[in-house]
Design an enzyme around this catalytic site. Sequence first.
Site, short mmCIF file in Angstrom:
data_model
loop_
_atom_site.label_atom_id
_atom_site.label_comp_id
_atom_site.label_asym_id
_atom_site.label_seq_id
_atom_site.Cartn_x
_atom_site.Cartn_y
_atom_site.Cartn_z
N ASN A 1 -1.55 -10.71 8.55
CA ASN A 1 -2.52 -9.62 8.73
C ASN A 1 -3.91 -10.09 8.34
O ASN A 1 -4.16 -10.41 7.18
CB ASN A 1 -2.14 -8.41 7.87
N GLU A 2 -4.80 -10.13 9.32
CA GLU A 2 -6.24 -10.28 9.07
C GLU A 2 -6.62 -11.50 8.24
O GLU A 2 -7.09 -11.39 7.09
CB GLU A 2 -6.78 -9.01 8.43
N TRP B 1 -3.89 3.79 11.73
CA TRP B 1 -3.82 3.52 10.29
C TRP B 1 -4.22 4.80 9.57
O TRP B 1 -5.36 5.23 9.68
CB TRP B 1 -4.76 2.38 9.89
N PHE C 1 -6.76 7.15 4.07
CA PHE C 1 -6.75 6.87 5.51
C PHE C 1 -5.58 7.54 6.23
O PHE C 1 -5.39 7.34 7.43
CB PHE C 1 -6.64 5.35 5.75
N GLU D 1 -4.61 -1.56 14.33
CA GLU D 1 -5.00 -0.60 13.29
C GLU D 1 -6.29 0.07 13.73
O GLU D 1 -7.17 -0.62 14.24
CB GLU D 1 -5.28 -1.29 11.94
N GLU E 1 -5.70 1.90 -1.12
CA GLU E 1 -6.71 1.28 -0.28
C GLU E 1 -7.39 0.12 -0.99
O GLU E 1 -8.61 0.08 -1.17
CB GLU E 1 -7.72 2.32 0.19
N TRP E 2 -6.58 -0.87 -1.44
CA TRP E 2 -7.08 -2.12 -2.01
C TRP E 2 -8.19 -1.87 -3.04
O TRP E 2 -7.97 -1.10 -3.98
CB TRP E 2 -7.54 -3.06 -0.90
N GLN F 1 0.80 -1.23 0.00
CA GLN F 1 0.00 0.00 0.00
C GLN F 1 0.84 1.27 0.00
O GLN F 1 0.33 2.33 -0.41
CB GLN F 1 -0.92 0.00 1.22
N TYR G 1 -12.19 -1.04 13.12
CA TYR G 1 -12.56 0.19 12.41
C TYR G 1 -13.98 0.63 12.65
O TYR G 1 -14.29 1.81 12.54
CB TYR G 1 -12.37 0.01 10.90
C1 GCO Z 1 -7.46 -3.74 6.71
C2 GCO Z 1 -6.09 -3.71 6.23
C3 GCO Z 1 -5.55 -2.35 5.82
C4 GCO Z 1 -6.59 -1.38 5.27
C5 GCO Z 1 -7.17 -0.53 6.37
C6 GCO Z 1 -8.23 0.42 5.85
O1 GCO Z 1 -7.65 -3.72 7.93
O2 GCO Z 1 -8.35 -3.84 5.87
O3 GCO Z 1 -5.22 -4.19 7.25
O4 GCO Z 1 -4.60 -2.69 4.86
O5 GCO Z 1 -5.98 -0.53 4.33
O6 GCO Z 1 -7.77 -1.34 7.33
O7 GCO Z 1 -9.26 -0.32 5.29
#
Ligand code: GCO
Length: 488
Positions: free
Chosen positions: A167-168, A434, A450, A383, A441-442, A20, A302
């Site tokens: 991650n996640e 974050w 962000f 995050e 942003e994917w 990113q 989030y």
């Molecule tokens: C996620 C990822 C991050 C995102 C951020 C905002 O939690 O989705 O770890 O890479 O960019 O959360 O969506």
Amino acid sequence: IADAKLPANFAWGLSSSAYQIEGAAKDEGRGPSIWDLLSHRVPGQVADDTNGDILGQHYYLYKQDFARLKHFGTPWYSPSISWPRIFPFGHGPVNEEGLKHYDDVIGELVRLGIKPAVSLFHWDTPLALFNEYGGWTNKKIVDHYVDYAKFIIKRYDEHVPVWFTINEPQYCNWQYKYYPAGTYYPSYGVPPGDQARFLCGHHTLLAHATVAKWYHEEFKGKGRITFKNSGNYFEANSSSSADAAAVSRSYDFVLGWFGGPWTDGDYPKSLKDTLGDILPKFTDNEKKLIKGSCDFYAIDAYTAYYVGALPNNGVEACAKNSSAPGWPECVEQSSNSPAGFGIGPGADLGASWLKSTPGGIRKFLKAITKDLFPKVPDIMVTEFGFSEPFENDYTTIQDAIWDLRRADYLQGYLDNILLSQTVDKVNVTGAFVWSIFDNFEWGSGAKVRFGVQYLNYTSLERTPKASMFQVLNWFRAHGGTFISDSGN
Ligand code: GCO
């Protein structure tokens, strides 16, 4: 709250991920990742057709980025290392240029006195592994990931007090809703179908646990190791027992899916009962391997959802009052499939709800550590952040950096983390905002920002936003540790 103080060793700072922020996607020997394929070759996978080729060019600008962190005084920074920069084909030959790059990056953080909390994998799966055997849906990836992780940990452990293996892993199952239905679950390159996403989750757990066991029992690492969860606070729509059951089902399918194996050694009963043969089975040895494999809980939190029960164990999770900024309007995340696992990042109750209630994050931290996983020794919010759909429309930098709602949101989040610690006695040991600056942003590409620093995508200039100063002021007011801006 005004004069409440954090414990002296509270880890705080900014966070990011390699694909990113680095750019330089084709430079210095980096191999392609699944995200190079998705952003360049799969129409519609990225809303604005952007990609991570250039964007922030942190790969070349990391020294100035870290100099700014030093000036802010932030004591920690949480980046990720790019697997395909180290092993361009996922395994086999090492890319020496990529290795030297991270020698320099870690070395610069150490020189400045900034502690790195490093993620080994943040969704940039080497494309070669995807082409060779389907990436995370194939058990072969466990050995290749373990080889990569051990290689990096051996090289940098003396400088890295905290490691995040994955991650996640929840994103094995989640696809951002703007992806065309039926395409990949993009973050892990998982093809459509129920089995694939649970194979992905299964292999991330085995990969993580194999590294964690080696780290403590063979390598005798000095740091702490865990994986970062993605999840959101769930609030029952009503006081009915059906809605309460829907909340617990939602937590099982989002957090229990991974939290169950590492706290109890197996998947939650609701998953096994509902998914049957879709859900892979652990051998007894694997259960022993995974149980206790995390040193603390890490949550990327989030937003929050209201949750209601639907017929046949379905769950409808949605923000009823998603008037708040952040992700686009709520799309009814009702998943009538018996599994109730259609829950994904969708509606955002955003700042107003999180702050006004007071704050989903405080309730969420309590739910995780008191109800869901009471054996967890401590928890970090690895995050948290905020974006508004219109931030790409600013025409002047003054407008872009005057992000008062993000500043308000982050202040509210931090206040609630402190309340969680001081009033609810939750052992919160860290919080990483974050993100260091606006980045890719994917599925939203460059449209969704962000950052607590504004990134000019043309000039590459970074400009701290009001929210960055809000975060610094908050930590000054509440006993946050700052590194001195001395010349060292
Ligand atoms: C996620 C990822 C991050 C995102 C951020 C905002 O939690 O989705 O770890 O890479 O960019 O959360 O969506």
